[in-house]
Motif scaffolding. Structure first.
Motif, PDB file in Angstrom:
ATOM      1  N   THR A  49      11.388  29.613  52.941  1.00 34.63           N
ATOM      2  CA  THR A  49      11.980  28.454  52.651  1.00 34.63           C
ATOM      3  C   THR A  49      11.232  27.488  51.849  1.00 34.63           C
ATOM      4  N   HIS A  89      16.603  12.746  42.616  1.00 31.81           N
ATOM      5  CA  HIS A  89      15.835  13.201  43.931  1.00 31.81           C
ATOM      6  C   HIS A  89      16.695  14.560  44.297  1.00 31.81           C
ATOM      7  N   THR A  90      15.788  15.508  44.709  1.00 31.75           N
ATOM      8  CA  THR A  90      16.357  16.791  44.743  1.00 31.75           C
ATOM      9  C   THR A  90      17.784  16.759  45.580  1.00 31.75           C
ATOM     10  N   SER A  91      18.877  17.053  44.876  1.00 34.42           N
ATOM     11  CA  SER A  91      20.153  17.225  45.571  1.00 34.42           C
ATOM     12  C   SER A  91      20.686  18.708  45.293  1.00 34.42           C
ATOM     13  N   VAL A  97      17.274  21.953  51.125  1.00 34.06           N
ATOM     14  CA  VAL A  97      17.245  20.276  51.734  1.00 34.06           C
ATOM     15  C   VAL A  97      17.270  19.486  50.717  1.00 34.06           C
ATOM     16  N   LYS A  98      18.168  18.429  50.855  1.00 31.52           N
ATOM     17  CA  LYS A  98      18.222  17.345  49.890  1.00 31.52           C
ATOM     18  C   LYS A  98      17.604  16.283  50.442  1.00 31.52           C
ATOM     19  N   LEU A  99      16.547  15.788  49.491  1.00 31.99           N
ATOM     20  CA  LEU A  99      15.758  14.832  50.009  1.00 31.99           C
ATOM     21  C   LEU A  99      15.369  13.683  49.028  1.00 31.99           C
ATOM     22  N   SER A 101      13.898  10.541  50.504  1.00 28.99           N
ATOM     23  CA  SER A 101      13.476   9.536  51.182  1.00 28.99           C
ATOM     24  C   SER A 101      12.379  10.179  51.891  1.00 28.99           C
ATOM     25  N   ASN A 104      10.279  12.776  55.474  1.00 29.95           N
ATOM     26  CA  ASN A 104      11.239  13.569  56.506  1.00 29.95           C
ATOM     27  C   ASN A 104      11.146  14.900  56.220  1.00 29.95           C
ATOM     28  N   GLY A 107       9.111  17.127  59.159  1.00 31.29           N
ATOM     29  CA  GLY A 107       9.918  17.276  60.448  1.00 31.29           C
ATOM     30  C   GLY A 107      10.893  18.337  60.254  1.00 31.29           C
ATOM     31  N   ILE A 108      11.652  18.272  58.975  1.00 31.09           N
ATOM     32  CA  ILE A 108      12.558  19.339  58.743  1.00 31.09           C
ATOM     33  C   ILE A 108      12.244  20.754  58.867  1.00 31.09           C
ATOM     34  N   VAL A 110       9.250  21.726  60.223  1.00 32.49           N
ATOM     35  CA  VAL A 110       8.849  21.996  61.527  1.00 32.49           C
ATOM     36  C   VAL A 110      10.086  22.790  62.190  1.00 32.49           C
ATOM     37  N   GLY A 111      11.294  22.100  62.358  1.00 29.69           N
ATOM     38  CA  GLY A 111      12.490  22.542  62.980  1.00 29.69           C
ATOM     39  C   GLY A 111      12.673  23.918  62.094  1.00 29.69           C
ATOM     40  N   MET A 112      12.651  24.071  60.942  1.00 31.30           N
ATOM     41  CA  MET A 112      13.154  25.623  60.360  1.00 31.30           C
ATOM     42  C   MET A 112      11.824  26.449  60.860  1.00 31.30           C
ATOM     43  N   SER A 138       6.329   9.555  60.488  1.00 30.36           N
ATOM     44  CA  SER A 138       7.138  10.629  60.666  1.00 30.36           C
ATOM     45  C   SER A 138       6.479  11.837  60.210  1.00 30.36           C
TER      46      SER A 138
END
Ligand SMILES: [Mg+2]
Lengths: 240, 304
Positions: A49, A89-91, A97-99, A101, A104, A107-108, A110-112, A138
């Protein structure tokens, strides 16, 4: 095709796109394009990913994904035009993942990476960060937490172009995620001196330490390839 | 409600369901059994609420069912932008905010949940649930399994096991009528529903019949039911442990014309301010008119 020639041709595409549609953030896009070419054309497998935490480099990512066949021609052509689902901004595409900001993406990631471990999946998670966004608390939390959970399947790459939106990064705050700091949190960390050398990045990304999260601080040039590269104006002004 | 929440998660884990509870270092004692029996499903992420939500987004995008837990302001405000990102990415996280209104009474304003209805219902894509009692908590948690996007769950520290007997009619997204009546419509949500029932019973004794709509789902908001129930009423009263979030939701639905002739709109809510003095919850609620006596008097005056 050789990695560097893919990167070279995408670089020209991104420059024309920004020139034609008068899009900002060309400097950020060009400084990390080579890293994404290395990831998408050499390093990553189908189980992996990618997260573009510095979402403002969206056009560089779109160019790579378009070349990979992940974005259809008509949508790629429509970037910067009214009605496009591809924001600066990537969408896009769905599933990415749309980011945009800052602070962030790690952290996402890390969760994945935790979810992949739970599933016993071999998939790795690659997160590309700007050197400015490491200032977001963060991002630092993510460094701590990934180290604490020993996420050997997580790779963070810092696009160290030494510029952020207003000033030289080191004039604002000293780089917070130095290799020393990251090592202290349980990461394997190192500097890659030519982060715009696609082949070199591919080699480094292919030879990471096992059992710990990996941080690569890629020394890059803002606006690489432009006549005014390494100048902050490339963050704002579209090429003329 | 918290024990209903933990019990429901443990039941599911016992049945072999895969789910994860992340806490921001909150819930000591309450989660001990869960952690003991299911250590792989419990993570104390630490005092890093933003990361807790980001991690939940990552896990949820990889298909995991994941709950984040903290005291309401830290679960909902500290993390507002991360929850917004969950909404933008349609990541089905379950953010739990513990302690509505003045629940943390003596604790002071940092711990109050005054604004969460406005804050959370303002986000696109989110489902916001606000159970009135423990049984509603369990049922709403079960129904959230069918919701593909993110959800926010506001839990009260002060709750009854069962405030009414119409739980079988609970359906996410639909207002729940827990009392029938023709004179007054009371719209409420959360544990303060108890107060609405008390006031309505006293009004009944005076021959004023009240219909109570319990909005256990605040988003999507069932405006159709609110409008329908408002028809012909002499007064519409909104009762909430929040600084006006529910009253705003109701009034948007009723803008234009509503109710019967000369219908009155009364909002019982927490004031929009940080309290200079604190005390026990009952005392604090009484001071701002959230007491059965005061509600009864005000509604009675309005319909007479
Ligand atoms: Mg930079």
């Amino acid at each position: 095709m050789e990695l560097q020639s893919i990167a070279d041709s995408l670089r020209q595409e991104v420059i024309s796109l920004h020139r034609d549609r008068q899009l900002p953030h060309i400097g950020s896009a060009l400084s990390c394009l080579d890293v994404m070419v290395a990831l998408y054309f050499d390093v990553m497998t189908a189980e992996d990913t990618f997260i573009l935490s510095k979402g403002h480099a969206g056009t560089a990512l779109y160019s790579v994904q378009h070349r990979k066949g992940l974005i259809p021609d008509n949508l790629y052509e429509g970037i910067g035009r009214n009605g496009s689902p591809l924001a600066e901004h990537t969408s896009y595409p769905e599933g990415m993942v749309k980011l945009g900001s800052l602070g962030n993406g790690l952290g996402i990631g890390v969760g994945m990476a935790m979810a992949n471990k739970m599933d016993g999946s071999r998939g790795k998670v690659y997160v590309l960060l700007s050197d400015g966004e490491v200032q977001e608390g963060s991002t630092l939390e993510g460094l701590w937490i990934a180290g604490r959970f020993r996420l050997g399947n997580l790779v963070a790459i810092v696009d160290y172009n030494r510029w952020q939106a207003y000033d030289r990064t080191e004039d604002v705050l000293p780089l917070a995620c130095t290799d020393k700091a990251a090592s202290g949190y349980g990461w394997s960390a190192k500097h890659v001196m030519d982060g715009n050398d696609t082949q070199k990045m591919a080699v480094e990304l292919g030879s990471l330490a096992a059992g710990t999260p990996n941080l690569l601080i890629a020394h890059t040039t803002l606006g690489k390839g432009l006549p005014n590269e390494d100048d902050l104006s490339t963050h704002y002004k579209p090429p003329s | 409600m918290r024990s209903a929440f933990v019990t429901e998660l443990m039941e599911r884990l016992k049945y072999g369901e895969e789910l994860y509870l992340l806490t921001g270092d909150v819930g000591w004692n309450a989660f001990d059994k869960l952690r003991e029996q299911f250590p792989k499903n419990f993570y104390n992420i630490g005092l890093a609420e933003q990361s807790m939500v980001l991690i939940a987004i990552g896990m949820a995008l990889k298909g995991k069912e994941v709950y984040t837990y903290s005291i309401l302001p830290f679960s909902a405000y500290r993390t507002f932008e991360q929850i917004r990102l969950a909404c933008y990415n349609n990541a089905p996280i379950r953010a739990v905010g513990m302690g509505v209104g003045y629940d943390y009474d003596i604790g002071g304003c940092t711990h109050f949940g005054l604004e969460d209805i406005q804050a959370m219902t303002s986000l696109p894509n989110i489902t916001v649930v606000s159970p009135a009692d423990s049984r509603e908590t369990t049922m709403l948690l079960r129904q959230l399994k069918g919701i593909k996007g993110p959800a926010y769950i506001r839990l009260s520290k002060n709750s009854e096991p069962e405030l009414h007997n119409r739980h079988d009619n609970i359906k996410i997204g639909q207002a729940l009528r827990i009392m029938d009546g023709k004179d007054v419509l009371i719209v409420t949500t959360g544990a303060i529903t108890k107060l609405a029932i008390e006031a309505a019973r006293r009004l009944e004794e005076d021959g004023i019949s009240c219909e109570i709509l319990n909005m256990h789902t605040l988003k999507p908001f069932d405006g159709d039911s609110v409008r329908k129930s408002a028809g012909g009423k002499r007064a519409i009263a909104v009762i909430e442990e929040n600084n006006g979030g529910l009253a705003k939701l109701v009034s948007i639905e009723l803008s234009g014309s509503y109710g019967g002739p000369n219908c009155r709109f009364i909002s019982f809510r927490l004031p929009d301010e940080f309290n200079k003095e604190v005390g026990r919850r009952d005392w604090m609620l009484e001071r701002v008119g959230l007491k059965a006596d005061a509600v009864y008097n005000k509604i009675k005056l309005a319909v007479e």
